[in-house]
Design an enzyme around this catalytic site. Structure first.
Site, short mmCIF file in Angstrom:
data_model
loop_
_atom_site.label_atom_id
_atom_site.label_comp_id
_atom_site.label_asym_id
_atom_site.label_seq_id
_atom_site.Cartn_x
_atom_site.Cartn_y
_atom_site.Cartn_z
N ASN A 227 -0.84 -18.94 -22.14
CA ASN A 227 0.53 -18.43 -22.19
C ASN A 227 1.40 -19.30 -21.29
O ASN A 227 1.29 -19.24 -20.08
CB ASN A 227 0.53 -16.97 -21.72
CG ASN A 227 1.92 -16.36 -21.65
OD1 ASN A 227 2.91 -17.03 -21.94
ND2 ASN A 227 1.98 -15.09 -21.27
N PRO A 228 2.27 -20.12 -21.88
CA PRO A 228 3.07 -21.04 -21.05
C PRO A 228 4.09 -20.30 -20.20
O PRO A 228 4.63 -20.86 -19.25
CB PRO A 228 3.76 -21.94 -22.08
CG PRO A 228 3.82 -21.12 -23.33
CD PRO A 228 2.62 -20.22 -23.31
N ASP B 159 -3.32 -10.75 -16.98
CA ASP B 159 -4.04 -9.68 -17.66
C ASP B 159 -3.39 -9.31 -18.99
O ASP B 159 -4.05 -8.81 -19.90
CB ASP B 159 -4.11 -8.45 -16.75
CG ASP B 159 -4.99 -8.70 -15.53
OD1 ASP B 159 -6.00 -9.41 -15.67
OD2 ASP B 159 -4.65 -8.21 -14.43
N GLY B 160 -2.10 -9.56 -19.11
CA GLY B 160 -1.37 -9.19 -20.33
C GLY B 160 -1.91 -9.90 -21.57
O GLY B 160 -2.03 -9.31 -22.64
N GLY C 246 -1.49 -16.03 -14.38
CA GLY C 246 -0.39 -15.07 -14.48
C GLY C 246 -0.01 -14.49 -13.14
O GLY C 246 -0.42 -14.98 -12.08
N ASP D 27 4.84 0.09 -9.38
CA ASP D 27 4.62 -1.09 -10.21
C ASP D 27 5.80 -1.36 -11.14
O ASP D 27 6.31 -2.47 -11.23
CB ASP D 27 3.37 -0.82 -11.07
CG ASP D 27 2.54 -2.05 -11.26
OD1 ASP D 27 2.95 -3.11 -10.74
OD2 ASP D 27 1.50 -1.97 -11.93
N ARG E 177 8.02 -7.12 -3.21
CA ARG E 177 8.68 -6.00 -3.90
C ARG E 177 7.81 -4.74 -3.87
O ARG E 177 8.31 -3.64 -3.75
CB ARG E 177 9.04 -6.38 -5.33
CG ARG E 177 7.87 -6.53 -6.29
CD ARG E 177 8.37 -7.01 -7.64
NE ARG E 177 7.30 -7.44 -8.51
CZ ARG E 177 6.92 -6.80 -9.61
NH1 ARG E 177 7.49 -5.67 -9.96
NH2 ARG E 177 5.95 -7.27 -10.37
#
Ligand code: ADP
Ligand code: MG
Length: 641
Positions: free
Chosen positions: A196-197, A257-258, A288, A356, A369
């Site tokens: 995933n870029p 993880d997505g 990620g 989250d 955050r």
């Protein structure tokens, strides 16, 4: 040079006819393939400081490569073993330019001709063997990149030297195979890599080129790199590729993880999902921002993670071993819609899910955050009313089949049918040989299902609607069964069909979400006001949240952490602060915080407003239930079974 230096490459010279006494490779047990089991040769390394050469015996055997050093001035013997597991591959041929070696420096020695021969390789008749190893060291746990270069120059003929180097190379490969690893380089198939870029900081491509690709080259892995162009690309890719099992040896996700979630769910929607899950090991290289799985896998096989998670995870994916891992089937219902998804990390309701998701608006400040939002949420502490039910994991008793009889009529096919969205357009990947197979027609099907004796308590997944073409599989199976079919009674046919269906379609064993849970089936229900209910099945929810320290990849358990209202802010603060170390859970009984190892659970929020997350992604709020499917997939590890 010493034989123990870790990080730099070393150039060991094989006997060059004139300068050193000749020695030939000894091959002990010649095997049928022609590759020996053990090879041994003496190499020399000039030591300009001590003005003498160091003699090193290099022995290659099934355990790995032994380097045995003897010095002339003392009898001290120094031995190092490079374990075969730590060697990822080797390469032979002419001397490589430094850059091609992965930036390592060989030992520079101006007295040795040919050492700086990069510019004139043709004048050198030596053949070189580059052994790429990543030595595992404890305290601190780490992998040390190590390059050993063996220079073969017994003959004046490059071809002869090359043959020797080649024999060493093949012997290394053979020992790696013999060690229970089925390296992606050896099975003739490719490794599918999905990248995933956009994941993490959006540098996926660069990270891959810099950190992953060189290792794949060292390990001689053939791979097919698929760069995702949009969300769902990876899911559709694995779902629809007919040649997925014949072409690929495994699937590696280079993302967070997505994307792994997409791959898992794509596999589960295949007709051959069971075989695909069994035969295609899955790996993850953490590029990620949410890397709970990569950290959990590293934890499982006692591999380092930080400071080079990508390097370490790539090595794990190259090791050629895999371990079964649980998958959790999650069912959601909102209004009249019904969803099924497959999860590998967690389901969350309340505090952590809120932090989250709500802290996303602070994304720009980075990992801070979570801390900031956690403080905010601790001050304005919320609780949610509802019911939590679970089926304890101890004993792992299957729910009795008779329970099906207690289910009211809506659990029949008709009831489910109406609750499942249909999507006929999805079914183009039906395997040809199955197409057009004799099936019960619609009416017969309805008849069968309404029979009292029906053991249809399993419910179909969203896309396996009773109306869809895939119901073909809710019929009698392959050719072998066809001949028997006529001799079967209708109830036998239904049971056979059910067995076939369970094989073809992933199904749940717990009652559907709209059905009550019975204490006679072992369900324990708790009503109340909850600060948090968070279920995890891997040790880590992210690289720094060690949420379920007791969890094992394939223990068949979901760790359900329930925090009730009434818990003090002080206790909660401690809980949050200790998540990182995994010391957040109470040791004994605690009136407010408890951990339940279970194999299924259901959460039924009373209100319609709140946040639910599955594997860190928000899902529609409403009743949710989950059930573990033990050891369904295999994840790439260094430890194997
Ligand atoms: P991160 O951990 O940084 O969030 P993930 O791998 O979890 O990275 O990916 C986040 C989401 O990006 C996933 O839900 C996935 O579906 C989506 N995605 C995958 N490929 C692409 C792409 N090419 N462009 C945009 N989003 C993508
Ligand atoms: Mg587990």
């Amino acid at each position: 040079m010493t034989a123990n230096t870790g990080t730099s490459g070393e150039n060991l010279m094989g006997n060059g006819g004139k300068t050193h006494e000749p020695s030939t490779p000894t091959s002990d047990t010649e095997v049928a393939s022609g590759t020996p089991t053990e090879l041994s040769e003496i190499f020399f390394v000039d030591n300009s400081r001590r003005k003498q050469s160091i003699k090193i015996q290099v022995k290659l055997c099934p355990e790995g490569v032994y380097l045995r050093r003897e010095t002339e001035e003392d009898d001290h013997i120094n031995e190092q073993l490079i374990r075969i597991d730590d060697i990822i591959g080797s390469r032979y041929g002419r001397r490589l330019k430094k850059r091609a070696r992965g930036g390592l420096n060989s030992c520079r020695n101006p007295n040795v001709p040919g050492q700086e021969a990069d510019s004139e390789p043709d004048s050198d008749n030596s053949a070189y063997l580059y052994i790429y190893a990543y030595l595992k060291k404890e305290k601190p746990l780490r992998r040390v990149q190590t390059l050993r270069i063996l220079r073969f120059r017994s003959s004046n003929d490059y071809g002869v030297n090359l043959q020797t180097a080649e024999m060493w190379h093949h012997t290394i490969r053979k020992h790696k195979r013999g060690n229970g690893s089925s390296s992606p380089a050896d099975c003739g198939k490719q490794l599918l890599i999905l990248l995933n870029p956009k994941s993490g900081s959006g540098k996926g491509r660069e990270l891959f080129q810099k950190q992953v690709a060189p290792l794949l080259t060292e390990a001689e892995v053939q791979y097919d790199l698929q760069i995702t162009t949009h969300p769902q690309y990876a899911k559709e890719f694995v779902r629809t590729r007919r040649d997925l099992l014949t072409r690929y040896s495994g699937i590696v996700v280079a993302s967070g993880d997505g994307l792994f979630y997409e791959v898992l769910n794509g596999l589960m929607e295949r007709m051959d999902w069971r075989r695909a899950c069994r035969e295609l090991p899955l790996g993850i290289i953490p590029c990620g921002s949410g890397n709970g799985l990569a950290k959990s896998v590293a934890h499982h096989c006692n591999e380092p993670y930080e400071p080079k998670p990508i390097l370490h995870a790539t090595l794990t994916c190259m090791a050629g071993k895999s371990t079964p891992m649980d998958v959790v089937r999650v069912e959601l219902a909102t209004r009249d819609k019904h969803f099924v998804m497959y999860s590998f990390l967690s389901v969350g309701w309340g505090l952590i899910a809120d932090i989250d998701i709500e802290s996303e608006r602070l994304r720009s400040i980075g990992a801070q955050r979570f801390t900031l939002w956690a403080i905010k949420r601790l001050i304005g502490l919320r609780s949610y009313k509802g019911r939590v039910s679970y089926l304890l994991g101890k004993g792992k008793k299957e729910p009795p089949v008779e329970a099906a009889r207690e289910l009211p009529a809506e659990s029949t096919a008709a009831g489910i049918r109406s609750s499942l969205p249909l999507n006929a357009g999805e079914f183009h990947d039906l395997p040809e040989e199955e197409e057009g197979e004799a099936v019960l027609d619609g009416e017969q099907f309805a008849d069968a299902i309404s029979l009292d004796r029906s053991v249809y308590r399993q419910h179909a997944d969203s896309w396996h609607s009773a109306m869809s073409r895939r119901t073909a599989y809710y019929s009698l199976g392959g050719p072998s069964m066809r001949s028997n079919r006529s001799r079967m009674s209708i109830s036998q046919r239904i049971e056979a069909a059910n067995a076939e269906f369970a094989e073809r379609v992933p199904t749940g064993t717990i009652p559907p979400l709209q059905m009550p849970l019975l204490s006679s089936d072992g369900w324990i229900c708790e009503d109340g006001d909850f600060v948090m209910v968070h279920a995890a099945y891997t040790t880590h929810l992210s690289s720094d949240v060690f949420f379920a320290p007791e969890s094992r990849l394939d223990d068949g358990l979901i760790y359900l952490v329930i925090i009730r209202r009434g818990v003090s802010r002080h206790q909660l603060l401690n809980f949050m602060l200790n998540l990182n170390a995994g010391t957040h859970l109470p040791i004994g009984e605690d009136p407010f915080i408890k951990v339940v190892p279970c194999r299924a659970f259901r959460i039924e929020p009373s209100s319609s407003d709140g946040i639910l997350v599955v594997d860190g992604e928000r899902v529609e709020y409403g009743p949710i239930q989950a059930e573990v499917m033990p050891g369904l997939i295999n994840v790439m590890t260094t430890s194997g079974q």
